[in-house]
Design an enzyme around this catalytic site. Structure first.
Site, PDB file in Angstrom:
ATOM      1  N   ILE A  30      29.556 -40.951 -49.937  1.00 44.57           N
ATOM      2  CA  ILE A  30      28.731 -39.744 -49.972  1.00 44.57           C
ATOM      3  C   ILE A  30      27.684 -39.771 -48.864  1.00 44.57           C
ATOM      4  O   ILE A  30      27.369 -38.739 -48.267  1.00 44.57           O
ATOM      5  CB  ILE A  30      28.074 -39.554 -51.359  1.00 44.57           C
ATOM      6  CG1 ILE A  30      27.412 -38.174 -51.469  1.00 44.57           C
ATOM      7  CG2 ILE A  30      27.047 -40.643 -51.638  1.00 44.57           C
ATOM      8  CD1 ILE A  30      28.377 -37.016 -51.401  1.00 44.57           C
ATOM      9  N   ALA A  31      27.159 -40.964 -48.549  1.00 38.95           N
ATOM     10  CA  ALA A  31      26.189 -41.078 -47.459  1.00 38.95           C
ATOM     11  C   ALA A  31      26.833 -40.737 -46.125  1.00 38.95           C
ATOM     12  O   ALA A  31      26.212 -40.091 -45.260  1.00 38.95           O
ATOM     13  CB  ALA A  31      25.601 -42.477 -47.425  1.00 38.95           C
ATOM     14  N   ARG A  52      22.038 -53.894 -48.473  1.00 41.11           N
ATOM     15  CA  ARG A  52      21.789 -55.318 -48.682  1.00 41.11           C
ATOM     16  C   ARG A  52      22.688 -56.159 -47.783  1.00 41.11           C
ATOM     17  O   ARG A  52      22.413 -57.337 -47.568  1.00 41.11           O
ATOM     18  CB  ARG A  52      21.995 -55.662 -50.154  1.00 41.11           C
ATOM     19  CG  ARG A  52      20.862 -55.169 -51.050  1.00 41.11           C
ATOM     20  CD  ARG A  52      21.158 -55.386 -52.508  1.00 41.11           C
ATOM     21  NE  ARG A  52      22.220 -54.504 -52.984  1.00 41.11           N
ATOM     22  CZ  ARG A  52      22.609 -54.423 -54.255  1.00 41.11           C
ATOM     23  NH1 ARG A  52      22.038 -55.207 -55.158  1.00 41.11           N
ATOM     24  NH2 ARG A  52      23.566 -53.595 -54.602  1.00 41.11           N
ATOM     25  N   HIS A  94      19.118 -45.577 -58.435  1.00 34.67           N
ATOM     26  CA  HIS A  94      18.332 -44.438 -57.968  1.00 34.67           C
ATOM     27  C   HIS A  94      16.838 -44.642 -58.202  1.00 34.67           C
ATOM     28  O   HIS A  94      16.017 -44.384 -57.314  1.00 34.67           O
ATOM     29  CB  HIS A  94      18.802 -43.144 -58.639  1.00 34.67           C
ATOM     30  CG  HIS A  94      20.126 -42.678 -58.154  1.00 34.67           C
ATOM     31  ND1 HIS A  94      20.718 -41.510 -58.576  1.00 34.67           N
ATOM     32  CD2 HIS A  94      21.008 -43.232 -57.265  1.00 34.67           C
ATOM     33  CE1 HIS A  94      21.882 -41.360 -57.973  1.00 34.67           C
ATOM     34  NE2 HIS A  94      22.075 -42.386 -57.183  1.00 34.67           N
ATOM     35  N   LYS A 112      22.362 -36.982 -56.900  1.00 29.36           N
ATOM     36  CA  LYS A 112      22.456 -36.679 -58.326  1.00 29.36           C
ATOM     37  C   LYS A 112      23.225 -37.790 -59.034  1.00 29.36           C
ATOM     38  O   LYS A 112      24.105 -38.415 -58.429  1.00 29.36           O
ATOM     39  CB  LYS A 112      23.076 -35.298 -58.555  1.00 29.36           C
ATOM     40  CG  LYS A 112      24.455 -35.088 -57.930  1.00 29.36           C
ATOM     41  CD  LYS A 112      25.558 -35.702 -58.763  1.00 29.36           C
ATOM     42  CE  LYS A 112      26.830 -35.844 -58.032  1.00 29.36           C
ATOM     43  NZ  LYS A 112      27.755 -36.830 -58.664  1.00 29.36           N
ATOM     44  N   ASP A 193      28.015 -38.523 -63.516  1.00 29.48           N
ATOM     45  CA  ASP A 193      28.572 -38.350 -62.179  1.00 29.48           C
ATOM     46  C   ASP A 193      29.068 -36.948 -61.906  1.00 29.48           C
ATOM     47  O   ASP A 193      28.773 -36.368 -60.854  1.00 29.48           O
ATOM     48  CB  ASP A 193      29.714 -39.350 -61.958  1.00 29.48           C
ATOM     49  CG  ASP A 193      30.047 -39.495 -60.490  1.00 29.48           C
ATOM     50  OD1 ASP A 193      30.949 -38.783 -60.009  1.00 29.48           O
ATOM     51  OD2 ASP A 193      29.384 -40.295 -59.807  1.00 29.48           O
TER      52      ASP A 193
END
Length: 343
Positions: A30-31, A52, A94, A112, A193
């Site tokens: 999604i990023a 990370r 989140h 979301k 989701d």
């Protein structure tokens, strides 16, 4: 008799407005879609990414034309070159990742669902308010052109008094496959989701519910599989919303009023057309110039930049209170599910 008419879409223009420098936490699918949409369709720019794993961050930066890669959210959020942070990590991350960005004085767009519980949403809102930054849920569908037209029609009473809203958002998943959709530690399941879209749509159409009744199924590990939810507002307006990981639905949203109806013609989640039916007849709203699919992620970014430029600290289209109300519906639904052991 002439067909019903449509108001002008009021979405934030994708180009020509204020711009921000974006950092992304979580270099997942999604990023990547978000970054590509911004670079293709807006003047906004993603300038940094954090993971990370520095290798993952650097690979994302190379793939999507991002200048800087960091091995921690803290390091990226501290960068003076970043104005706003897009939190694109799994659901259970989140809250902590948003708090990292807010503590560094950055505005946040949180994928979301905003959080996993109403209490977490409250904490994000309180901390952002204290820090004087904008916190906004990336409920991107609310910022799409077709949604702004539907909102205007509802506000203008084009279909009379709203009596009922319906929505279904369901995608079949391989429940035996590893991944965030089936991992309870990552908030896996239908409700958070994809169900969030159905609950958003019915709430968008009717207002915040005061009654919630649900049925559905969940695995023993807490991964919810499907749910059907009925809500009622203080004014007595009903809504039904359904979601599932065990079947795929058309994703249609409909709003029925005393004088007509609105109905999406494709999946309500994405940029779509819709039909308006009144006593005057039926008309279809469509705009082929709107970017399709996940390219529509660009609209929420342009909107956030305009809100920041205006000095706002909450979205006027989809507020933190709206996000919290959806999480209250999800929490109520989860409490009503029946455990099944055949999946």
């Amino acid at each position: 008799m002439p067909a019903p008419a449509f108001p002008t879409a009021t979405h934030t223009p994708l180009r020509g407005g204020p711009t921000l420098r974006w950092g992304v936490i979580g270099p997942g699918e999604i990023a990547g879609d978000f970054t590509d949409a911004l670079h293709a369709h807006t003047d906004q720019r993603v300038v940094a990414v954090a993971s990370r794993s520095l290798d993952r961050a650097e690979a994302f930066a190379r793939a999507h034309g991002v200048g800087s890669a960091f091995d921690s959210a803290e390091a990226m959020a501290a960068s003076p070159d970043v104005d706003v942070v897009y939190v694109a990590t799994p659901h259970t991350r989140h809250l902590p990742d948003a708090l990292i960005a807010i503590a560094a004085g950055k505005h946040v767009l949180i994928e979301k669902p905003l959080a996993t519980t109403p209490a977490e949403a409250d904490l994000i809102g309180a901390v952002a308010s204290d820090a004087g930054v904008l916190a906004m849920e990336a409920l991107w569908t609310r910022y799409l052109p077709h949604t702004t037209v539907m909102a205007r029609l509802l506000a203008d009473g084009a279909i009379g008094d709203v009596r009922l809203a319906t929505a279904d958002v369901a995608w079949a998943n391989d429940l035996s496959a590893p991944g965030r959709m089936t991992d309870p530690a990552l908030g896996g399941g239908a409700l958070l989701d994809i169900g969030v879209y159905a609950f958003w749509f019915t709430q968008f159409a009717t207002g915040h519910p005061v009654e919630r009744h649900a049925t559905g199924s969940t695995r023993a590990d807490g991964v919810d599989l499907d749910a059907a939810v009925v809500t009622r507002t203080a004014d007595g307006v009903l809504a039904t919303a359904a979601t599932s990981l065990r079947a795929t639905s058309p994703g249609i949203g409909a709003v029925l009023g005393s004088g007509g109806s609105l109905r999406t013609l494709r999946n309500l989640v994405f940029p779509t057309s819709f039909e308006l039916t009144t006593a005057s007849g039926t008309a279809i709203w469509d705009d082929p110039s709107v970017p399709t699919g996940r390219q529509g992620l660009a609209y929420q970014a342009a909107a956030l930049a305009s809100f920041v430029d205006a000095g706002l600290r909450d979205s006027p289209l989809h507020s933190l209170a709206d996000s919290r109300s959806i999480l209250s519906t999800i929490e109520a639904a989860r409490a009503s599910l029946t455990v099944v052991d055949d999946v």
